[in-house]
Design a protein around this motif. Structure first.
Motif, PDB file in Angstrom:
ATOM      1  N   ARG A 314       0.828  -1.208   0.000  1.00  0.00           N
ATOM      2  CA  ARG A 314       0.000   0.000   0.000  1.00  0.00           C
ATOM      3  C   ARG A 314       0.864   1.261   0.000  1.00  0.00           C
ATOM      4  N   ARG A 315       1.953   1.233   0.787  1.00  0.00           N
ATOM      5  CA  ARG A 315       2.819   2.427   0.865  1.00  0.00           C
ATOM      6  C   ARG A 315       3.437   2.706  -0.501  1.00  0.00           C
ATOM      7  N   HIS A 316       3.853   1.668  -1.199  1.00  0.00           N
ATOM      8  CA  HIS A 316       4.461   1.871  -2.509  1.00  0.00           C
ATOM      9  C   HIS A 316       3.425   2.422  -3.496  1.00  0.00           C
ATOM     10  N   ASP A 319       2.872   6.045  -2.731  1.00  0.00           N
ATOM     11  CA  ASP A 319       4.010   6.871  -3.147  1.00  0.00           C
ATOM     12  C   ASP A 319       3.952   7.181  -4.639  1.00  0.00           C
ATOM     13  N   ASP A 367       1.359   6.529   6.315  1.00  0.00           N
ATOM     14  CA  ASP A 367       1.579   5.136   5.918  1.00  0.00           C
ATOM     15  C   ASP A 367       0.254   4.377   6.081  1.00  0.00           C
TER      16      ASP A 367
END
Length: 395
Positions: A314-316, A319, A367
């Motif tokens: 999810r963070r990627h 981003d 995050d």
């Protein structure tokens, strides 16, 4: 685009085939271990302490009730030492083929009465030269068909096991040869007795007659047969060779691994092949396309989104959205593409009247813990771009 969080039911449905394959592999592995038996004394076929139908514990208990002292040993030194005692019969069940020719010769020289249960070629060449295995015998009851004094009370026995031929015994060697339980299909015998006056070697191929499952059945004299073979001496030593008896440098991979390893490996290999075939059929055949191929941007975006979803990145994924938003915000506020994140945040905060710390949380620090939070942050980026546009920034 609407993002939805996968439910527990959907995740379980997706993993169901793999769970089924894993359960089948586990059940098969357990069944293979149970059927092949463990390496321990109590679980092996013809084991003197095994109460299962394939074991021989019933025979051992009857022998003890008849006054025969039965001792189970698992090393060559113990068996050789016990064999040297008078009025002692040594039973050897080398199902794993651990002993080499020299060890068999030493054991044969020490024992005056030696009983071999389904022996292999190495044992026969060392202690019963001229006797050879000819075939496996299917289950059935046959007449004893020989004149051995101690077997006078036996008429019929279960003949399943191995058949041996004594045709190679040297007639001039002074050995009295007696064969019993003849198999008409192979012209072999389930029992061969060799006696040269100093040593008696009994080769037993009809080992089924000694097991718990048949020794007390009607229609055959298996109990009398087993007692006559093993109960003629006051002392009975039941020797089960093991890995510790293998001479240094003489062991092979087959002799040093437990019997259940091979079937379990075969089962796991078959399971892996089945899984590959299943997944291959699910994906379908390969499609050849002429290059170059034009792929719509929406397809690549959706493809990346699915990959991120499957891997839980999810963070990627966020981003990637942030990078696009920062570039567009920089253009909306008149900054160059090389401007830093802090410069973009300060310019946007001044235009829309927002706290730079809140903007930094959305554009850099946040995050997402789950898919719902990822969607909220994505909507926040869209709202920030719209607010910046409405602020009348130069394009």
């Amino acid at each position: 685009m609407t993002a939805t969080t996968p439910t527990v039911r959907a995740s379980a449905r997706r993993a169901r085939p793999w769970v089924v394959l894993a359960v089948l592999a586990l059940i098969g592995a357990v069944a293979a271990v149970l059927l092949s038996g463990s390496g321990a004394t109590g679980g092996r076929a013809l084991g003197p302490e095994n109460p299962a139908p394939a074991g021989a514990k019933a025979l051992v208990e009857v022998l003890r009730d008849e006054g025969v002292s039965v001792r189970v040993v698992s090393s060559l030194d113990q068996a050789r030492g016990a064999a040297a005692r008078p009025d002692t019969t040594v039973v050897v069940d080398d199902a794993g083929s651990y002993l080499v020719a020299d060890q068999w010769s030493e054991l044969g020289d020490a024992a005056s009465s030696l009983v071999l249960l389904a022996p292999g070629a190495t044992a026969l060449d060392a202690v019963a030269p001229g006797v050879s295995a000819v075939a496996e015998v299917a289950d059935g009851v046959r007449d004893l068909g020989c004149d051995v004094p101690e077997l006078s009370q036996v008429e019929r026995v279960h003949a399943a096991g191995l058949a041996y031929s004594a045709a190679g015994v040297d007639p001039g060697a002074g050995i009295d040869v007696t064969t019993c339980v003849r198999d008409p299909d192979t012209d072999g015998s389930g029992l061969v007795v060799l006696d040269d006056g100093d040593r008696r070697v009994t080769v037993v191929g009809t080992t089924t007659a000694l097991t718990n499952g048949t020794i007390a059945t009607a229609g055959a004299d298996d109990a009398a047969y087993a007692l006559a073979l093993l109960g003629q001496s006051d002392q009975l030593v039941w020797y089960l060779p093991g890995v510790d008896d293998v001479p240094e440098g003489a062991g092979t991979l087959a002799t040093l691994t437990p019997s259940w390893v091979t079937p379990v490996l075969l089962l796991l290999t078959a399971t892996a092949i089945a899984a590959m075939v299943w997944r291959g059929r699910r994906l379908g055949p390969l499609v050849v396309e002429r290059m170059p191929v034009v792929v719509r941007a929406s397809e690549t975006t959706e493809g990346r989104a699915r990959l991120y979803e499957r891997s839980g990145q999810r963070r990627h994924a966020l981003d990637q959205l942030r990078i696009g938003s920062l570039g567009r915000l920089a253009r909306l506020t008149g900054l160059s593409s090389t401007s830093s994140v802090d410069e973009v945040i300060d310019r946007v905060a001044g235009l829309v009247g927002a706290d730079p710390r809140g903007l930094r949380h959305v554009l850099v620090d946040a995050d997402p813990a789950d898919d719902a939070e990822l969607v909220r942050l994505s909507d926040s980026l869209l709202d920030l771009e719209r607010a910046t546009t409405r602020a009348g920034a130069p394009s």
